[in-house]
Design an enzyme around this catalytic site. Sequence first.
Site, PDB file in Angstrom:
ATOM      1  N   VAL A   1      -5.355  36.860  93.351  1.00 13.01           N
ATOM      2  CA  VAL A   1      -5.206  36.179  94.637  1.00 13.01           C
ATOM      3  C   VAL A   1      -3.754  35.793  94.862  1.00 13.01           C
ATOM      4  O   VAL A   1      -3.146  35.114  94.029  1.00 13.01           O
ATOM      5  CB  VAL A   1      -6.101  34.928  94.707  1.00 13.01           C
ATOM      6  CG1 VAL A   1      -5.832  34.153  95.996  1.00 13.01           C
ATOM      7  CG2 VAL A   1      -7.569  35.318  94.626  1.00 13.01           C
TER       8      VAL A   1
ATOM      9  N   LYS B   1       6.119  27.501  99.021  1.00  9.64           N
ATOM     10  CA  LYS B   1       6.910  28.415  98.186  1.00  9.64           C
ATOM     11  C   LYS B   1       6.202  29.750  98.008  1.00  9.64           C
ATOM     12  O   LYS B   1       6.855  30.793  97.831  1.00  9.64           O
ATOM     13  CB  LYS B   1       7.242  27.765  96.840  1.00  9.64           C
ATOM     14  CG  LYS B   1       6.057  27.307  96.015  1.00  9.64           C
ATOM     15  CD  LYS B   1       5.615  28.317  94.988  1.00  9.64           C
ATOM     16  CE  LYS B   1       4.472  27.785  94.147  1.00  9.64           C
ATOM     17  NZ  LYS B   1       4.008  28.757  93.145  1.00  9.64           N
TER      18      LYS B   1
ATOM     19  N   SER C   1      -5.346  33.119  84.923  1.00  8.45           N
ATOM     20  CA  SER C   1      -4.194  33.034  84.030  1.00  8.45           C
ATOM     21  C   SER C   1      -3.645  31.611  83.941  1.00  8.45           C
ATOM     22  O   SER C   1      -3.307  31.140  82.848  1.00  8.45           O
ATOM     23  CB  SER C   1      -3.103  34.005  84.481  1.00  8.45           C
ATOM     24  OG  SER C   1      -2.699  33.742  85.812  1.00  8.45           O
TER      25      SER C   1
END
EC number: 1.1.1.94
Length: 332
Positions: free
Chosen positions: A283, A195, A15
């Site tokens: 993932v 993050k 993506s």
Amino acid sequence: MNIHTDKVGIIGSGSWATAIAKMLLENVSEINWFFRKESTIKQFKKNKHNPRYLDEVEFDISRINFYKDVTRLVKESDILIMVVPSAYLPDILSEIKTDISDKYILSGIKGIVTDKNLLVAQYLHTDFNVPYENLGVLAGPCHAEEVAREKLSYLTVAAIDEQQAAKFAYLVQCDYIFTTLSDDIWGTEYAAVLKNIIAIAAGIAHGLRYGDNFHAVLISRAIQEMKRFVDTVHPIHRDIKSPAYLGDLLVTSYSQFSRNRTFGTMIGKGYSVKAAQLELNMVAEGYYASKSIHKINEKYKVNMPITETVYKILYDKVPPARAFTQLTKKLR
């Protein structure tokens, strides 16, 4: 670097790679794009969109050169944009049978090379002799799904040399993408790694039914944890409140599009790691990153209670509820 004539190659087909391809085609006449499966390429050409990701984005396929051979793509590209999950990067690079040390490489990988515990830039420099001057890092806050919808987004482009960072930025900036420049490639990459771990923690908290009040404390403590770590590992002046650090942390920890938060939510609800990975079918970089940061921090010994809690849950199999009961006491 002439953005209208340079040959840009994308290694990755997920993506984020698809979103980057959309950005690139706002600025360059054509791109080279690597796909592992011939069947995917055929579907893409037929339907004019990536068959697996962001299928609402329609491409002018006459401006895309598709490659199944990654070595050939590298040979025919001056600039490489790497957008594969970090865990798969060594395998992809092992397939390249040509020298990449003279290429300009922009990394859109928000992870760490786990078998070596190296940032992507470090890995490309130490193992493939790519000069740091040729390397750049593409950081958020930015989700691929919003790029697909041309929602206004901001990207940080980091490189040692600001002029090189600007050249990379020209490739992706457009009406709906604003860019800022940074010379902090190490801090920017580490922030992108951390993050994702924090987003897993936020998801676990959500799965355990902690409320908004706790989430606010969790994220405010997390940015302090991130600052302690990046300042210890690479001590330079940086504003931790900048979008590449705090902004990316916020969007990854709160957004509906965050796969790491979604993964964490499933863990908090009682899924095993394997079951969560199978259901997510994408993932979650934070899973691999938590182990690498744990190993790296054995050297630096930075106080990182949130990151360590995620590691204990994912790898030591400490029950999430028990681990978070202990964490809440450390966040006071």
